[in-house]
Scaffold this active site. Structure first.
Site, PDB file in Angstrom:
ATOM      1  N   ARG A 173     -16.476  27.799 -24.696  1.00 46.60           N
ATOM      2  CA  ARG A 173     -17.774  27.761 -26.133  1.00 46.60           C
ATOM      3  C   ARG A 173     -19.176  28.889 -26.044  1.00 46.60           C
ATOM      4  NH1 ARG A 173     -13.690  29.358 -26.270  1.00 46.60           N
ATOM      5  NH2 ARG A 173     -11.322  28.076 -27.811  1.00 46.60           N
ATOM      6  N   SER A 224     -10.505  24.421 -35.818  1.00 44.08           N
ATOM      7  CA  SER A 224     -11.012  23.048 -34.322  1.00 44.08           C
ATOM      8  C   SER A 224     -12.402  23.008 -34.523  1.00 44.08           C
ATOM      9  CB  SER A 224     -10.463  23.674 -32.529  1.00 44.08           C
ATOM     10  OG  SER A 224      -9.170  24.112 -33.076  1.00 44.08           O
ATOM     11  N   GLU A 295     -17.252  21.513 -31.336  1.00 38.15           N
ATOM     12  CA  GLU A 295     -17.139  22.966 -31.625  1.00 38.15           C
ATOM     13  C   GLU A 295     -18.654  23.500 -32.248  1.00 38.15           C
ATOM     14  OE1 GLU A 295     -13.889  25.715 -31.356  1.00 38.15           O
ATOM     15  OE2 GLU A 295     -12.747  23.908 -29.743  1.00 38.15           O
TER      16      GLU A 295
END
Length: 302
Positions: A173, A224, A295
């Site tokens: 990420r 998410s 995230e």
């Protein structure tokens, strides 16, 4: 800002939108008012716009599909740049050259149509190619770092260079672009493998069915919220604390998947969502001594 808008119009940079609500440009469907959104027509106009922005010391941000951002409820006193016009695509054998503004989901479907495998993981990620590369979007144990061969990049001094995969520093990420936000992804070369169209499309259908059964896709969200810690699942940690279904204003920790926060009523405020993110993070730290990493990117909260 009025003088800046006139200058942008004189330079014929592209479409403008003034004082527009960001709930139309984020998948959470929240956010304050943006002073100005600009859609540059091409690279030359993008460079011209950036020069105007930097000469006038104006705050700015490149905005993709807003699928991994949480804007605050206050006004964004600056310029948001959307690269929607950067959407050309070319497929030669198993390589795809695609500009940053192209839809990642659309790209995954086009790859399947051309019997190219490797982008199935992206079929449920509602971002742009540029945004996906920026955050190294991924799913099902794959991500952009596995398929991006190289990227054409605009540097802070307005040069266009090519960065190879190994230079892009893809990790879970994150990427080179996250640590160098003044570099702008313009176009990517993606290398896939030859496959069977029916098998690729079957896999994408199976994964969609699984997502529909396990994720709250019928409500606005940004996917998410937290990265999964090593050998753990963030959603499981949050669920064990009994936080599923917790509400704040119009927002809720999903009762379907605890690592999703949804705009349950469609009228949530950004601060409602941020409260739930912060609360879940604090409770997991307090109870399990696990520091969950968010995230999503918080924008305009300073």
């Amino acid at each position: 800002m009025k003088n800046i808008i006139e200058q942008i119009k004189e330079e014929n940079i592209g479409k403008l939108e003034e004082n527009i609500s960001l709930d139309k440009y984020t998948t959470y469907k929240v956010g304050g008012i943006a002073s100005l959104i600009v859609y540059p027509k091409n690279i030359e106009k993008l460079i011209c716009l950036l020069k105007i922005i930097r000469e006038n010391n104006i705050k700015y941000k490149i905005l993709g599909n807003g699928s991994n951002l949480l804007f605050s409820d206050k006004k964004f006193e600056g310029i948001l740049i959307k690269l929607s016009e950067f959407d050309s695509i070319e497929i030669v054998d198993n390589r795809i050259k695609v500009e940053a503004g192209y839809s990642l989901m659309k790209l995954s479907r086009l790859a399947a149509k051309n019997s190219l495998t490797g982008l199935e993981f992206a079929s449920g990620i509602p971002g742009t190619v540029g945004g996906a590369i920026f955050m190294n979007a991924g799913a099902y144990k794959s991500d952009m770092g596995y398929v991006v061969k190289s990227v054409r990049v605009l540097t802070p001094d307005y040069r266009i260079i090519e960065l190879e995969n190994k230079e892009l520093n893809f990790h879970y990420r994150t990427s080179f672009f996250k640590t160098h936000p003044s570099f702008i992804c313009l176009e990517a070369t993606i290398k896939l493998e030859n496959g069977t169209r029916s098998a690729i499309e079957d896999l994408m259908k199976q994964r969609l069915k699984r997502r529909l059964s396990s994720q709250p896709l019928n409500y606005p969200s940004a996917g998410s919220v937290f990265r999964n810690p090593p050998n753990m699942y963030a959603g499981e940690l949050i669920e064990k604390l009994g936080l599923k279904g917790m509400k704040k204003g119009g927002a809720m920790i999903s009762d379907k998947h605890a690592n999703f926060i949804i705009n349950k009523t469609g009228k949530a405020k950004s601060e409602d969502i941020k409260y739930l993110i912060d609360y879940a993070k604090e409770e997991v730290k307090k109870n399990y001594n696990v520091d969950l990493k968010v995230e999503q990117e918080f924008v305009n909260w300073e």
